[in-house]
Design a protein around this motif. Structure first.
Motif, mmCIF file in Angstrom:
data_model
loop_
_atom_site.group_PDB
_atom_site.id
_atom_site.type_symbol
_atom_site.label_atom_id
_atom_site.label_comp_id
_atom_site.label_asym_id
_atom_site.label_seq_id
_atom_site.Cartn_x
_atom_site.Cartn_y
_atom_site.Cartn_z
ATOM 1 N N UNK A 1 0.740 -1.553 0.316
ATOM 2 C CA UNK A 1 0.066 -0.206 0.502
ATOM 3 C C UNK A 1 1.246 1.318 0.176
ATOM 4 N N UNK A 2 1.666 1.339 0.916
ATOM 5 C CA UNK A 2 2.764 2.559 0.612
ATOM 6 C C UNK A 2 3.756 2.743 -0.357
ATOM 7 N N UNK A 3 3.968 1.536 -1.068
ATOM 8 C CA UNK A 3 4.131 1.223 -2.753
ATOM 9 C C UNK A 3 3.537 2.507 -3.645
ATOM 10 N N UNK A 4 2.449 1.502 -3.433
ATOM 11 C CA UNK A 4 1.521 2.266 -4.599
ATOM 12 C C UNK A 4 0.784 3.603 -4.601
ATOM 13 N N UNK A 5 0.746 3.805 -3.102
ATOM 14 C CA UNK A 5 0.506 5.690 -2.419
ATOM 15 C C UNK A 5 1.955 6.270 -3.161
ATOM 16 N N UNK A 6 3.059 5.902 -2.963
ATOM 17 C CA UNK A 6 4.139 6.677 -3.515
ATOM 18 C C UNK A 6 4.141 6.616 -5.129
ATOM 19 N N UNK A 7 4.012 5.759 -5.911
ATOM 20 C CA UNK A 7 3.294 5.576 -6.611
ATOM 21 C C UNK A 7 2.616 6.994 -7.741
ATOM 22 N N UNK A 8 1.206 6.986 -6.844
ATOM 23 C CA UNK A 8 0.406 7.759 -6.925
ATOM 24 C C UNK A 8 1.118 9.157 -6.920
ATOM 25 N N UNK A 9 1.188 9.558 -6.078
ATOM 26 C CA UNK A 9 2.008 10.430 -5.426
ATOM 27 C C UNK A 9 2.851 11.286 -6.846
ATOM 28 N N UNK A 10 4.158 10.351 -6.928
ATOM 29 C CA UNK A 10 4.800 10.616 -8.272
ATOM 30 C C UNK A 10 4.383 10.991 -9.165
ATOM 31 N N UNK A 11 3.742 10.466 -9.579
ATOM 32 C CA UNK A 11 2.344 10.364 -11.114
ATOM 33 C C UNK A 11 1.666 11.573 -10.905
#
Length: 62
Positions: free
Chosen positions: A40-50
């Motif tokens: 979940x944290x990695x997914x959230x990180x990718x969302x924020x980057x994109x």
């Protein structure tokens, strides 16, 4: 319609991962809470980057 598709996908994936019959058939296992949190944290990180990239592109084009 998209929300329905995402919800159905979430339900089916949860069944695939946590239902004993599916675990037996597909030889899968439940993931730990720590692993789930990492995903979940990695997914959230990718969302924020994109989303940051999209905002920068819009700002630079205007």
């Amino acid at each position: 319609m998209v929300v329905l598709g995402v919800g159905l996908s979430l339900i089916l994936q949860t069944m695939f991962t946590y239902t004993p019959m599916m675990q037996l058939v597909f030889q899968t296992g439940a993931i730990s809470a720590a692993d789930l949190g990492a995903v979940l944290l990695k997914g959230l990180g990718m969302l924020l980057i994109l989303e940051t990239e999209k905002a920068l592109r819009r700002w630079l084009q205007s």
